[in-house]
Design a protein around this motif. Structure first.
Motif, short mmCIF file in Angstrom:
data_model
loop_
_atom_site.label_atom_id
_atom_site.label_comp_id
_atom_site.label_asym_id
_atom_site.label_seq_id
_atom_site.Cartn_x
_atom_site.Cartn_y
_atom_site.Cartn_z
N UNK A 178 93.22 -12.92 -31.95
CA UNK A 178 93.26 -12.20 -33.21
C UNK A 178 91.90 -11.56 -33.39
N UNK A 179 91.84 -10.26 -33.64
CA UNK A 179 90.57 -9.54 -33.79
C UNK A 179 90.59 -8.79 -35.11
N UNK A 180 89.72 -9.17 -36.02
CA UNK A 180 89.58 -8.48 -37.30
C UNK A 180 88.25 -7.73 -37.28
N UNK A 181 88.31 -6.40 -37.44
CA UNK A 181 87.10 -5.58 -37.36
C UNK A 181 86.31 -5.75 -38.65
N UNK A 182 85.11 -6.28 -38.51
CA UNK A 182 84.24 -6.55 -39.67
C UNK A 182 83.39 -5.34 -40.03
N UNK A 183 83.04 -4.53 -39.04
CA UNK A 183 82.06 -3.46 -39.27
C UNK A 183 82.23 -2.39 -38.20
N UNK A 184 82.04 -1.12 -38.61
CA UNK A 184 82.00 -0.02 -37.67
C UNK A 184 83.36 0.43 -37.18
N UNK A 185 83.36 1.13 -36.06
CA UNK A 185 84.60 1.59 -35.46
C UNK A 185 84.47 1.56 -33.94
N UNK A 186 85.62 1.52 -33.26
CA UNK A 186 85.62 1.47 -31.82
C UNK A 186 86.94 1.97 -31.28
N UNK A 187 87.01 2.06 -29.97
CA UNK A 187 88.24 2.47 -29.29
C UNK A 187 88.62 1.34 -28.33
N UNK A 188 89.84 0.84 -28.50
CA UNK A 188 90.34 -0.26 -27.68
C UNK A 188 91.39 0.24 -26.69
N UNK A 189 91.32 -0.29 -25.48
CA UNK A 189 92.35 -0.06 -24.47
C UNK A 189 93.24 -1.29 -24.47
N UNK A 190 94.49 -1.14 -24.88
CA UNK A 190 95.41 -2.26 -25.00
C UNK A 190 96.66 -1.96 -24.19
N UNK A 191 96.84 -2.70 -23.11
CA UNK A 191 98.03 -2.56 -22.27
C UNK A 191 98.31 -1.11 -21.88
N UNK A 192 97.26 -0.36 -21.58
CA UNK A 192 97.43 1.02 -21.14
C UNK A 192 97.34 2.06 -22.23
N UNK A 193 97.27 1.63 -23.51
CA UNK A 193 97.18 2.56 -24.63
C UNK A 193 95.75 2.59 -25.17
N UNK A 194 95.29 3.76 -25.58
CA UNK A 194 94.02 3.88 -26.27
C UNK A 194 94.28 3.84 -27.78
N UNK A 195 93.61 2.93 -28.48
CA UNK A 195 93.82 2.72 -29.91
C UNK A 195 92.47 2.78 -30.60
N UNK A 196 92.35 3.63 -31.61
CA UNK A 196 91.11 3.72 -32.39
C UNK A 196 91.21 2.78 -33.58
N UNK A 197 90.16 1.98 -33.79
CA UNK A 197 90.17 1.02 -34.88
C UNK A 197 88.86 1.11 -35.66
#
Length: 274
Positions: free
Chosen positions: A213-232
């Motif tokens: 479980x990942x809860x973003x506390x601060x800032x922004x990033x780009x995650x690669x999840x199972x082949x998909x790029x997801x901006x959070x």
């Protein structure tokens, strides 16, 4: 200085477009901060002046080891009997306001960045003694017994008292704040804070048995999840099934930080369904 995101609550205007970033797949889920509204909160037995955004719970065929709630307590709100499962361990991480935590005979004043590990069967209660709402994460897991191992004791600390550890070869751009010793087999879950400075990255697709479980506390990033790029961004939550490939990089001018849950230090169950 650290900042800690909290759900915005409220409701979006009727004029807002329906299209958003929420997604649920067979390998991962993304719950953006914008969908953590008033209409998806839950009231909990044994709590008063409280509401919860339940972001994860054991779900057959998906992530199965933990529950994660973002709690909001009104002034005076709390619980004298918060945990209904005597075999559950828990972590509280405060993001806003103040909490008064009673743990056995001891009382602890907790503010943003405050962290408490609650051993299975611990005698604890919590109340918001302040004049504004208090927010905190409550992560729960059934402690898994193992031969020769006793449950770990409860403790209270705060992020500012725990030195982050740099990942090898990153020049401090990727660090982890570990609240328990990874080699301590009494702990079968870790709840850490992961920090990426601008330019920091996980440069390979981690693929492992631990759920997250990942809860973003601060800032922004780009995650690669199972082949998909997801901006959070701050306030978003990601829920990752075991073996979901994952990598990321910090995507903004400031730090990218998240609260990370993972299950650890136990043999795989060969008969998970009894």
């Amino acid at each position: 200085m650290s900042t800690y995101a909290t759900p915005p609550g409220g409701l979006p205007p009727e004029t807002q477009l329906l299209t958003g970033r929420a997604i649920f797949t067979t390998a991962y889920a993304v719950i953006p901060r914008g969908v953590m509204t008033d209409i998806v909160t839950s009231a909990l037995p044994g709590w008063h002046g409280a509401r919860a955004w339940i972001l994860a719970r054991p779900l057959s065929g998906f992530a199965e080891t933990f529950a994660q709630l973002v709690m909001e307590l009104a002034p005076g709100g709390g619980s004298d009997r918060p945990e209904p499962d005597a075999g559950a361990e828990g972590v509280i991480f405060v993001t806003s306001g103040t909490l008064s935590l009673r743990l056995g005979a001891e009382h602890h004043a907790m503010g943003p960045g405050g962290y408490a590990f609650l051993a299975p069967g611990a005698d604890w209660s919590v109340v918001n003694p302040g004049t504004v709402p208090a927010g905190f994460h409550w992560i729960r897991k059934a402690w898994e017994p193992a031969e020769g191992i006793t449950p770990p004791p409860s403790f209270v600390t705060r992020e500012a008292e725990v030195a982050p550890i740099a990942m090898p070869g990153t020049d401090g751009r990727w660090t982890t704040t570990r609240f328990v010793d990874p080699a301590d087999l009494a702990h079968d879950m870790h709840v850490n804070i992961v920090t990426f400075e601008p330019g920091g990255a996980i440069p390979f697709a981690e693929t492992h048995v631990m759920e997250h479980g990942l809860y973003v506390l601060e800032g922004k990033g780009v995650y690669r999840l199972n082949g998909d790029w997801v901006e959070v961004e701050a306030g978003d939550f990601m829920w990752l099934r075991a073996f979901c490939p994952q990598a990321c990089y910090a995507g903004g001018p400031g730090r990218f930080r998240y609260l990370l849950y993972k299950d650890v230090n136990r043999h795989p169950k060969l008969r998970p369904f009894g």
